[in-house]
Design a protein around this motif. Structure first.
Motif, PDB file in Angstrom:
ATOM      1  N   GLN A   1      17.666  18.515 -11.822  1.00 28.82           N
ATOM      2  CA  GLN A   1      16.281  18.483 -11.379  1.00 28.82           C
ATOM      3  C   GLN A   1      16.121  17.188 -10.590  1.00 28.82           C
ATOM      4  N   ALA A   2      15.350  17.241  -9.514  1.00 26.87           N
ATOM      5  CA  ALA A   2      15.133  16.028  -8.729  1.00 26.87           C
ATOM      6  C   ALA A   2      13.697  15.997  -8.272  1.00 26.87           C
ATOM      7  N   GLN A   3      13.120  14.823  -8.200  1.00 28.12           N
ATOM      8  CA  GLN A   3      11.764  14.712  -7.659  1.00 28.12           C
ATOM      9  C   GLN A   3      11.627  13.460  -6.810  1.00 28.12           C
ATOM     10  N   LEU A   4      10.751  13.583  -5.810  1.00 26.32           N
ATOM     11  CA  LEU A   4      10.462  12.470  -4.923  1.00 26.32           C
ATOM     12  C   LEU A   4       8.949  12.348  -4.882  1.00 26.32           C
ATOM     13  N   ARG A   5       8.455  11.131  -5.145  1.00 25.12           N
ATOM     14  CA  ARG A   5       7.003  10.952  -5.163  1.00 25.12           C
ATOM     15  C   ARG A   5       6.590   9.860  -4.205  1.00 25.12           C
ATOM     16  N   ASN A   6       5.415  10.023  -3.676  1.00 28.91           N
ATOM     17  CA  ASN A   6       4.913   9.121  -2.667  1.00 28.91           C
ATOM     18  C   ASN A   6       3.474   8.780  -3.006  1.00 28.91           C
ATOM     19  N   THR A   7       3.132   7.501  -3.045  1.00 31.18           N
ATOM     20  CA  THR A   7       1.738   7.094  -3.222  1.00 31.18           C
ATOM     21  C   THR A   7       1.384   6.184  -2.053  1.00 31.18           C
ATOM     22  N   LEU A   8       0.370   6.578  -1.325  1.00 29.64           N
ATOM     23  CA  LEU A   8       0.004   5.867  -0.107  1.00 29.64           C
ATOM     24  C   LEU A   8      -1.456   5.478  -0.226  1.00 29.64           C
ATOM     25  N   ARG A   9      -1.743   4.171  -0.148  1.00 28.90           N
ATOM     26  CA  ARG A   9      -3.137   3.744  -0.180  1.00 28.90           C
ATOM     27  C   ARG A   9      -3.588   3.521   1.245  1.00 28.90           C
ATOM     28  N   ILE A  10      -4.616   4.259   1.654  1.00 31.25           N
ATOM     29  CA  ILE A  10      -5.089   4.164   3.034  1.00 31.25           C
ATOM     30  C   ILE A  10      -6.407   3.406   2.989  1.00 31.25           C
TER      31      ILE A  10
ATOM     32  N   LEU B   1       5.704  21.550  -4.263  1.00 31.46           N
ATOM     33  CA  LEU B   1       5.019  20.341  -3.817  1.00 31.46           C
ATOM     34  C   LEU B   1       3.636  20.291  -4.465  1.00 31.46           C
ATOM     35  N   ASP B   2       3.312  19.144  -5.054  1.00 27.00           N
ATOM     36  CA  ASP B   2       1.961  18.892  -5.564  1.00 27.00           C
ATOM     37  C   ASP B   2       1.406  17.729  -4.747  1.00 27.00           C
ATOM     38  N   ALA B   3       0.144  17.772  -4.402  1.00 26.78           N
ATOM     39  CA  ALA B   3      -0.432  16.656  -3.635  1.00 26.78           C
ATOM     40  C   ALA B   3      -1.893  16.465  -4.013  1.00 26.78           C
ATOM     41  N   THR B   4      -2.329  15.223  -3.987  1.00 28.37           N
ATOM     42  CA  THR B   4      -3.724  14.909  -4.318  1.00 28.37           C
ATOM     43  C   THR B   4      -4.234  13.801  -3.402  1.00 28.37           C
ATOM     44  N   LEU B   5      -5.424  14.027  -2.881  1.00 32.42           N
ATOM     45  CA  LEU B   5      -6.089  13.019  -2.059  1.00 32.42           C
ATOM     46  C   LEU B   5      -7.302  12.549  -2.861  1.00 32.42           C
ATOM     47  N   THR B   6      -7.391  11.233  -3.109  1.00 33.36           N
ATOM     48  CA  THR B   6      -8.576  10.742  -3.825  1.00 33.36           C
ATOM     49  C   THR B   6      -9.331   9.773  -2.921  1.00 33.36           C
ATOM     50  N   TRP B   7     -10.635   9.802  -3.064  1.00 39.74           N
ATOM     51  CA  TRP B   7     -11.504   8.983  -2.226  1.00 39.74           C
ATOM     52  C   TRP B   7     -12.521   8.280  -3.117  1.00 39.74           C
TER      53      TRP B   7
ATOM     54  N   PHE C   1      -3.399   8.757  -1.166  1.00 35.56           N
ATOM     55  CA  PHE C   1      -2.730  10.046  -1.035  1.00 35.56           C
ATOM     56  C   PHE C   1      -1.490  10.018  -1.908  1.00 35.56           C
ATOM     57  N   TRP C   2      -1.411  10.994  -2.803  1.00 32.56           N
ATOM     58  CA  TRP C   2      -0.274  11.081  -3.718  1.00 32.56           C
ATOM     59  C   TRP C   2       0.401  12.427  -3.506  1.00 32.56           C
ATOM     60  N   ALA C   3       1.709  12.445  -3.465  1.00 32.41           N
ATOM     61  CA  ALA C   3       2.417  13.726  -3.319  1.00 32.41           C
ATOM     62  C   ALA C   3       3.697  13.684  -4.123  1.00 32.41           C
ATOM     63  N   SER C   4       4.079  14.825  -4.670  1.00 31.98           N
ATOM     64  CA  SER C   4       5.304  14.918  -5.459  1.00 31.98           C
ATOM     65  C   SER C   4       6.041  16.186  -5.078  1.00 31.98           C
TER      66      SER C   4
ATOM     67  N   TRP D   1       0.801  -1.222   0.000  1.00 30.21           N
ATOM     68  CA  TRP D   1       0.000   0.000   0.000  1.00 30.21           C
ATOM     69  C   TRP D   1       0.837   1.276   0.000  1.00 30.21           C
ATOM     70  N   TRP D   2       2.148   1.141  -0.140  1.00 30.07           N
ATOM     71  CA  TRP D   2       3.001   2.334  -0.102  1.00 30.07           C
ATOM     72  C   TRP D   2       4.077   2.230  -1.167  1.00 30.07           C
ATOM     73  N   ARG D   3       4.155   3.246  -2.018  1.00 29.00           N
ATOM     74  CA  ARG D   3       5.122   3.238  -3.090  1.00 29.00           C
ATOM     75  C   ARG D   3       5.907   4.550  -3.087  1.00 29.00           C
ATOM     76  N   LEU D   4       7.217   4.445  -3.208  1.00 30.71           N
ATOM     77  CA  LEU D   4       8.081   5.624  -3.262  1.00 30.71           C
ATOM     78  C   LEU D   4       8.815   5.623  -4.597  1.00 30.71           C
ATOM     79  N   ARG D   5       8.958   6.798  -5.169  1.00 26.07           N
ATOM     80  CA  ARG D   5       9.713   6.903  -6.406  1.00 26.07           C
ATOM     81  C   ARG D   5      10.593   8.136  -6.327  1.00 26.07           C
ATOM     82  N   ALA D   6      11.780   8.020  -6.854  1.00 21.81           N
ATOM     83  CA  ALA D   6      12.671   9.170  -6.868  1.00 21.81           C
ATOM     84  C   ALA D   6      13.374   9.197  -8.207  1.00 21.81           C
ATOM     85  N   GLY D   7      13.628  10.387  -8.723  1.00 15.90           N
ATOM     86  CA  GLY D   7      14.298  10.460 -10.014  1.00 15.90           C
ATOM     87  C   GLY D   7      14.756  11.866 -10.322  1.00 15.90           C
ATOM     88  N   GLY D   8      15.498  11.969 -11.397  1.00 15.09           N
ATOM     89  CA  GLY D   8      15.948  13.286 -11.818  1.00 15.09           C
ATOM     90  C   GLY D   8      17.079  13.194 -12.812  1.00 15.09           C
TER      91      GLY D   8
END
Lengths: 657, 195
Positions: A565-574, A607-613, A580-583, A529-536
């Motif tokens: 350029q660097a980015q870190l992204r997080n996807t969390l399924r609750i 920071l960009d973030a999105t909560l979906t339900w 919850f997604w954030a970049s 339920w938790w995914r991390l991604r990093a890149g750049g």
């Protein structure tokens, strides 16, 4: 104020459309838990309760025809999947392309973006070295060597995927694939049977999207859609709200797919687009396209497709310039497995273009009306060596254009697949062919052209590129990629003075350059339920004037690209219902150069973030924030042209029926 | 200025009218109400794998003990996503829990009962089949020519998923495929003698 009634239309429209859609629903059509809420497809739970007979009779949609896996590709490929669109709250293609860590995506104004890989962007955001296609139709303007992202639009809820390839790909994709290719693919109509209504309201963008898909017989389907969006203006370079660049667009279209791959699979699709950008002077764009594609697998080892499209666009700057273009394109590709170890892919493409410009102010494009063809043939051969320990792919494309004649684009790729990893090497040559903006540009608007006298001898820009890539999957939950490259550019565009008097300027090829850098990405499924991604990326580019060249821009015309350029992204399924997604992204400072002045766009972190339900199986809500760390910040543009993008918040709803 | 807000709203009005028309027409057309729902190719294939586990009998020697799990393997790039897990969730094979393993080399198939070889491995399928030749292992794949290359069960995908079974490989194997499954599958190579 004019924007009042205009900006409220999508909200009212979306509400009306959703209501109407709900009323139109025949009874018994409500979604249930045997269908995936995303697609209306049967769920694995429903399928496993079927008997073998039922399973054998179950119609399926095929995900991809080409079995080549991402991890198998000898090139730097990044995939953005269609399902990311709602999870990230993306409402435009550039929003979605920010997910590709190797791409620099810079918003210049409310409607304009600069997108490129591996350097070489102008400070006005123009990028002439990145090829972009939607379902195989090129949206790179061959007449102005640029992609106008404001009029590059597809129906995002039905997006299948976006392939982002960095590095030259001319031998496979043709001219202008110099620094990379973006290949946007929509879903087959077979995967979009049913209805969808979606709406967003927010501080920056209000939009609506409605689609209805139906089956056509037992192995065909058709969908129609309509969408519209209304975008708020950005702030001026000084942070003033000058109401300069609000815009709105509407688009509708369809896609039908029928037949089967063994006897002939047919696709027909089309889109109509209308947008009004900027007031004073107002810029209006109307576009239309129609595309047909036929494919057939003669045997599992021999596959053919033929594609034809027509594309029309009309752009008018009120009281000033108007451009009308038509393109017709016919292409085929044939894939043939020659032996167990050899595969051949070959094809040809013919494109006919008509461009008509009416000029009034400042400059002129001469001749005003042109009509020309583009012919290209290519072949690519893949060979397995040393008992499949090495794979060698060689390709060559020959292409003839109106301005510089025949161009050649070869490439050699060597892949060394191994347990849980792949190492690859590539050497290629790609070209950016001349456009009207290079060859036919004169100023002032009437003769004698005492300021700019065109580019009568303008040649294609050339890159020789050398790449080394590595990809690994050390455990089933971690994947890593890294690509290093060296690009050697020749014959880059320059503004050449004519003797000591300087004027008139001619457009020439007096600049050369090189760039090198590293692109990297890591993907880690920490838990289910938790995914991390990093890149750049890190990138260094240099340019210089060639012998005899006297570029008035000192070779700095395409200097606007960040060094890293660097980015870190997080996807969390609750639970089952909330995601919850954030970049978080950091972009280094971007140099800008205009009219002899050198400046910069400051580095920034956003920071960009999105909560979906998922409230119900067929009903989702989302809440997104974009650029949350600053009230407003610029991303590209020289000096007074450096508009500031504001923080924004959007709420969305998606209903499927 | 040429384009007044009225002019723009005029266009929007046309768009709205069109959208309403489309929606109404869509409601009238023979739509999803009468259509068979579609499925994803790999969801169906996952359901088949689950059915294979149910309709094939493995000899006792294929399991370490009476409580050892039934192991399904995926060799190479996994095309299933989460659908295999979703399919077997809460299920058992003759009382045994089901375990799913993913690996990229043939050695990973040690202890597996059913292995799906991904199309990503199509270049070395013959070599893999040589290494994987074990009488209690059922090999499944969906790449063209898999059954001809010596694989036990092949998926044939068009607008539906079909199954082919290699008779020669089955004779060599110690598993028993239920006659029901055999009746529904295309059986390849009945006439040819085992290699």
């Amino acid at each position: 104020m004019m924007t009042g009634p205009v900006s409220s239309f999508p909200r009212r429209f979306a509400a009306a459309a959703a209501l109407l859609a709900a009323l139109c629903l025949p009874p018994g059509l409500r979604a249930d838990d045997t269908r995936t809420p995303d697609t209306g497809l049967l769920t694995p739970q429903a399928l496993k309760r079927m008997t073998v007979e039922e399973l054998l009779a179950q119609p399926v949609t095929s995900m991809s025809r080409r079995p080549e896996a991402w991890s198998d590709t000898a090139g730097n490929l990044f995939l953005i999947r269609g399902q990311s669109t709602f999870t990230t709250g993306a409402q435009t293609l550039p929003d979605l392309l920010r997910l590709a860590p190797d791409l620099f995506v810079a918003q210049k104004s409310s409607s304009e973006w600069g997108i490129n890989a591996r350097g070489f962007m102008r400070s006005n955001s123009a990028s002439n070295k990145l090829l972009v296609m939607i379902d195989g139709r090129t949206v790179y303007s061959p007449l102005f060597s640029n992609v106008f992202w404001e009029s590059t639009s597809t129906f995002l809820p039905d997006l299948e995927r976006i392939e982002v390839i960095t590095g030259p790909a001319g031998s496979t994709w043709g001219s202008n694939a110099v620094n990379g290719v973006i290949n946007i693919q929509s879903k087959s109509a077979r995967e979009t049977v049913g209805g969808l209504a979606q709406a967003y309201v927010g501080t920056d963008t209000d939009s609506f999207a409605v689609r209805q898909g139906v089956n056509l017989g037992s192995n065909g389907a058709l969908r129609v859609y309509v969408q519209g969006a209304d975008h708020q203006p950005t702030l001026s370079s000084t942070g003033a709200d000058d109401d300069y660049d609000a815009w709105h667009s509407t688009q509708w279209g369809f896609r039908g797919d029928w037949g089967r791959t063994t006897t002939g699979d047919f696709t027909l699709q089309g889109d109509m687009f209308n947008a009004h950008y900027r007031k004073n002077p107002e810029l209006v764009n109307d576009a239309f396209n129609l595309l047909a594609r036929w494919s057939r697998d003669f045997t599992p080892d021999s596959q053919l497709w033929i594609r034809a499209y027509h594309d029309f666009s009309r752009t008018e700057l009120t009281g000033s310039n108007r451009e009308i273009t038509h393109s017709g394109d016919l292409e085929f590709q044939h894939r043939l497995k020659l032996t167990d170890d050899q595969e051949l892919l070959w094809g040809a493409d013919y494109r006919l273009q008509e461009d008509s410009i009416s000029n009034t102010a400042g400059f002129t494009i001469q001749p005003a009306d042109v009509y020309f063809g583009l012919v290209s043939v290519f072949a690519q051969h893949e060979l397995s060596l040393a008992r499949d320990q090495l794979r060698l792919t060689t390709g060559l494309r020959l292409e003839e254009n109106h301005y510089s004649g025949w161009e050649y684009m070869p490439s050699v790729r060597l892949a060394w697949p191994g347990p849980e990893r792949l190492v690859w090497l590539a050497a290629s040559r790609a070209v950016r062919i001349p456009s009207r903006f290079d060859a036919d540009y004169y100023a002032p608007e009437t003769p004698p052209y005492s300021l700019v006298a065109g580019g009568p001898d303008f040649k294609a820009e050339v890159v020789y590129a050398y790449e080394l890539g590595w990809r690994a999957q050390p455990t089933s939950s971690i994947s890593l990629t890294a690509t290093a490259y060296y690009h050697d550019y020749r014959d880059l565009r320059s503004l050449e003075p004519s003797g000591p008097a300087i004027l008139p300027i001619t457009i020439g090829n007096g600049v050369a350059g090189r760039s090198h850098g590293v692109e990297a990405f890591a993907d880690w499924d920490v838990t289910s339920w938790w995914r991390l991604r990093a890149g750049g990326f890190v990138m260094h580019q240099e340019t210089w004037l060639t012998a005899g060249g006297g570029d008035l821009e000192r070779g700095l015309g395409e200097v606007s690209f960040p060094g890293y350029q660097a980015q870190l992204r997080n996807t969390l399924r609750i639970g089952n219902k909330v995601t919850f997604w954030a970049s978080l992204r950091h972009v280094a400072e971007v140099p800008v150069y205009e009219n002899g002045q050198y400046g910069r766009v400051p580095a920034y972190t956003e920071l960009d973030a999105t909560l979906t339900w998922a409230a119900r199986a067929n009903l989702d809500f989302s809440l997104s924030g974009r650029n949350l760390l600053d009230a407003a910040h610029p991303e590209i543009g020289a000096f007074a042209d450096q508009r500031q993008v504001r923080r924004s918040v959007e709420a969305g709803v998606r209903f499927k029926y | 200025m040429m384009n007044t807000p009225g002019g723009f709203l005029g266009r929007v009005g046309a768009g709205r009218w069109l959208a309403c028309l489309l929606l109404v027409l869509a409601g009238l057309l023979p739509g999803p109400a009468v259509a068979r729902p579609l499925s994803r190719e790999y969801d169906v294939k996952a359901a088949f794998l689950y059915n294979f586990a149910m309709f094939i009998d493995w000899p006792k020697e294929a399991f370490a003990g009476p409580d050892s799990p039934f192991v399904i393997g995926v060799l190479g790039t996994d095309p299933f996503g989460s659908s295999l897990e979703e399919t077997v969730a809460g299920e058992r094979v003759k009382g045994r829990p089901i375990v799913i393993r993913r690996f990229s080399e043939a050695a990973g198939a040690q202890g597996c009962h059913l292995v799906f070889i991904s199309a990503s491995e199509h270049r070395r399928v013959k070599e893999l089949l040589r290494v994987l030749r074990r009488p209690t292992l059922v090999t499944v794949a969906d790449m063209p020519g898999f059954v001809e290359a010596g694989g036990l069960i092949g998926f044939v995908t068009d607008t539906r998923v079909g199954i082919r079974i290699n008779a020669a490989a089955l004779r060599e194997s110690k598993v028993l495929i239920s006659s029901k499954l055999l009746r529904l599958a295309q059986v390849a190579g009945m006439e040819t003698s085992p290699p």
